[in-house]
Design a protein around this motif. Sequence first.
Motif, PDB file in Angstrom:
ATOM      1  N   ARG A 196       0.828  -1.204   0.000  1.00 39.67           N
ATOM      2  CA  ARG A 196       0.000   0.000   0.000  1.00 39.67           C
ATOM      3  C   ARG A 196       0.870   1.265   0.000  1.00 39.67           C
ATOM      4  O   ARG A 196       1.824   1.366   0.787  1.00 39.67           O
ATOM      5  CB  ARG A 196      -0.858  -0.041   1.266  1.00 39.67           C
ATOM      6  CG  ARG A 196      -2.148   0.718   1.231  1.00 39.67           C
ATOM      7  CD  ARG A 196      -3.018   0.268   2.393  1.00 39.67           C
ATOM      8  NE  ARG A 196      -2.487   0.619   3.695  1.00 39.67           N
ATOM      9  CZ  ARG A 196      -2.683   1.789   4.303  1.00 39.67           C
ATOM     10  NH1 ARG A 196      -3.408   2.723   3.710  1.00 39.67           N
ATOM     11  NH2 ARG A 196      -2.185   2.018   5.502  1.00 39.67           N
ATOM     12  N   TYR A 227      -1.879  -9.965   8.664  1.00 35.97           N
ATOM     13  CA  TYR A 227      -3.100 -10.176   7.893  1.00 35.97           C
ATOM     14  C   TYR A 227      -3.756 -11.447   8.404  1.00 35.97           C
ATOM     15  O   TYR A 227      -3.147 -12.537   8.317  1.00 35.97           O
ATOM     16  CB  TYR A 227      -2.795 -10.342   6.409  1.00 35.97           C
ATOM     17  CG  TYR A 227      -2.638  -9.060   5.612  1.00 35.97           C
ATOM     18  CD1 TYR A 227      -2.615  -7.807   6.207  1.00 35.97           C
ATOM     19  CD2 TYR A 227      -2.516  -9.122   4.225  1.00 35.97           C
ATOM     20  CE1 TYR A 227      -2.472  -6.654   5.455  1.00 35.97           C
ATOM     21  CE2 TYR A 227      -2.378  -7.977   3.456  1.00 35.97           C
ATOM     22  CZ  TYR A 227      -2.352  -6.749   4.082  1.00 35.97           C
ATOM     23  OH  TYR A 227      -2.203  -5.612   3.329  1.00 35.97           O
ATOM     24  N   TYR A 239      -4.268 -12.733  11.236  1.00 35.02           N
ATOM     25  CA  TYR A 239      -3.435 -13.349  12.281  1.00 35.02           C
ATOM     26  C   TYR A 239      -2.129 -13.934  11.720  1.00 35.02           C
ATOM     27  O   TYR A 239      -1.458 -14.725  12.389  1.00 35.02           O
ATOM     28  CB  TYR A 239      -4.184 -14.462  13.027  1.00 35.02           C
ATOM     29  CG  TYR A 239      -5.378 -14.038  13.849  1.00 35.02           C
ATOM     30  CD1 TYR A 239      -5.883 -12.756  13.811  1.00 35.02           C
ATOM     31  CD2 TYR A 239      -5.992 -14.960  14.690  1.00 35.02           C
ATOM     32  CE1 TYR A 239      -6.976 -12.384  14.571  1.00 35.02           C
ATOM     33  CE2 TYR A 239      -7.082 -14.596  15.468  1.00 35.02           C
ATOM     34  CZ  TYR A 239      -7.578 -13.294  15.397  1.00 35.02           C
ATOM     35  OH  TYR A 239      -8.660 -12.944  16.161  1.00 35.02           O
ATOM     36  N   ARG A 242       0.690 -11.824  16.510  1.00 28.66           N
ATOM     37  CA  ARG A 242       0.498 -13.187  15.973  1.00 28.66           C
ATOM     38  C   ARG A 242       1.308 -13.383  14.704  1.00 28.66           C
ATOM     39  O   ARG A 242       1.783 -14.479  14.422  1.00 28.66           O
ATOM     40  CB  ARG A 242      -1.000 -13.445  15.754  1.00 28.66           C
ATOM     41  CG  ARG A 242      -1.781 -13.489  17.069  1.00 28.66           C
ATOM     42  CD  ARG A 242      -3.242 -13.262  16.868  1.00 28.66           C
ATOM     43  NE  ARG A 242      -3.522 -11.933  16.340  1.00 28.66           N
ATOM     44  CZ  ARG A 242      -4.626 -11.238  16.591  1.00 28.66           C
ATOM     45  NH1 ARG A 242      -5.556 -11.736  17.361  1.00 28.66           N
ATOM     46  NH2 ARG A 242      -4.804 -10.050  16.047  1.00 28.66           N
TER      47      ARG A 242
HETATM   48  C1  LIG Z   1      -6.439  -8.562   4.498  1.00 30.79           C
HETATM   49  C2  LIG Z   1      -6.252  -7.872   5.821  1.00 30.79           C
HETATM   50  C3  LIG Z   1      -6.176  -8.616   6.977  1.00 30.79           C
HETATM   51  C4  LIG Z   1      -5.957  -7.991   8.198  1.00 30.79           C
HETATM   52  N1  LIG Z   1      -5.818  -8.754   9.313  1.00 30.79           N
HETATM   53  C5  LIG Z   1      -5.445  -8.169  10.470  1.00 30.79           C
HETATM   54  C6  LIG Z   1      -5.124  -8.974  11.603  1.00 30.79           C
HETATM   55  O1  LIG Z   1      -5.194 -10.185  11.599  1.00 30.79           O
HETATM   56  N2  LIG Z   1      -4.714  -8.325  12.735  1.00 30.79           N
HETATM   57  C7  LIG Z   1      -4.613  -6.963  12.801  1.00 30.79           C
HETATM   58  O2  LIG Z   1      -4.226  -6.444  13.835  1.00 30.79           O
HETATM   59  N3  LIG Z   1      -4.925  -6.187  11.738  1.00 30.79           N
HETATM   60  C8  LIG Z   1      -5.323  -6.765  10.576  1.00 30.79           C
HETATM   61  N4  LIG Z   1      -5.599  -5.996   9.479  1.00 30.79           N
HETATM   62  C9  LIG Z   1      -5.564  -4.530   9.602  1.00 30.79           C
HETATM   63  C10 LIG Z   1      -4.172  -3.994   9.354  1.00 30.79           C
HETATM   64  O3  LIG Z   1      -3.483  -3.900  10.595  1.00 30.79           O
HETATM   65  C11 LIG Z   1      -4.252  -2.612   8.714  1.00 30.79           C
HETATM   66  O4  LIG Z   1      -4.989  -2.694   7.497  1.00 30.79           O
HETATM   67  C12 LIG Z   1      -2.894  -2.019   8.462  1.00 30.79           C
HETATM   68  O5  LIG Z   1      -3.055  -0.668   8.093  1.00 30.79           O
HETATM   69  C13 LIG Z   1      -2.138  -2.756   7.370  1.00 30.79           C
HETATM   70  O6  LIG Z   1      -0.800  -2.294   7.286  1.00 30.79           O
HETATM   71  P1  LIG Z   1      -0.299  -1.137   6.294  1.00 30.79           P
HETATM   72  O7  LIG Z   1      -0.783   0.182   6.867  1.00 30.79           O
HETATM   73  O8  LIG Z   1       1.181  -1.243   6.351  1.00 30.79           O
HETATM   74  O9  LIG Z   1      -0.848  -1.397   4.921  1.00 30.79           O
HETATM   75  C14 LIG Z   1      -5.849  -6.589   8.247  1.00 30.79           C
HETATM   76  C15 LIG Z   1      -5.932  -5.847   7.080  1.00 30.79           C
HETATM   77  C16 LIG Z   1      -6.113  -6.473   5.871  1.00 30.79           C
HETATM   78  C17 LIG Z   1      -6.159  -5.653   4.603  1.00 30.79           C
END
Ligand SMILES: Cc1cc2nc3c(=O)[nH]c(=O)nc-3n(C[C@H](O)[C@H](O)[C@H](O)COP(=O)(O)O)c2cc1C
Length: 175
Positions: free
Chosen positions: A12, A75, A77, A118
């Motif tokens: 992203r 993502y 977990y 996780r």
């Molecule tokens: C497909 C997907 C799965 C996610 N699963 C989790 C998760 O298991 N645990 C969590 O804390 N956040 C989860 N998130 C939220 C992410 O922490 C959040 O989207 C974060 O901004 C992603 O990192 P980035 O800012 O570097 O893109 C998920 C987000 C996406 C898009």
Amino acid sequence: MPNVLAISGSLRAASSATAVMEALIGLIGDRATVSRADIGAVPHYNADHDGGPGAKAFIAAVSAAQGVLIVTPEYNYSIPGVLKNAIDWASRPGYNSVFKGKPVFLVTTSAGALGGVRAQAAVKQVMTAMLADVHQCPEVVVPQAVAKTIEGRFADQATLDFAAPHLAAWLARLG
Ligand SMILES: Cc1cc2nc3c(=O)[nH]c(=O)nc-3n(C[C@H](O)[C@H](O)[C@H](O)COP(=O)(O)O)c2cc1C
């Protein structure tokens, strides 16, 4: 001067994990030459193919690095598929890949309260499968990473202060 390969687990443009990675690169300063992996250019893993330039460049970059810095969100977990995919390309031949013995510094992030803890376990399991050398220290997890990223820059000094001595110890091991 060691070479460090920095890998963000998020593609992203406004990624908070990438912002954390850039802040850690700032902490590294002139203690290493840092390059950034382009895991978005790595095709889906298929053992029938050689991976083309994207996978070959990634594998070569891991090979050339004395250490690999991984900053990834969690993502579902676990490890974002795009990161796992790139790692899988670099994991062959099994137990004797470019990751074997490779010093790795791992940081996880999340938008929520748990900081991707996780995903820490998930990445470590994958690294163990490749016989990589994950730096052992109190886990560096970054909760609320999105809120702590302001105009594209990671802005939480307390996180950086916590990570700094562990990162320094890891860098010192790279020679
Ligand atoms: C497909 C997907 C799965 C996610 N699963 C989790 C998760 O298991 N645990 C969590 O804390 N956040 C989860 N998130 C939220 C992410 O922490 C959040 O989207 C974060 O901004 C992603 O990192 P980035 O800012 O570097 O893109 C998920 C987000 C996406 C898009």
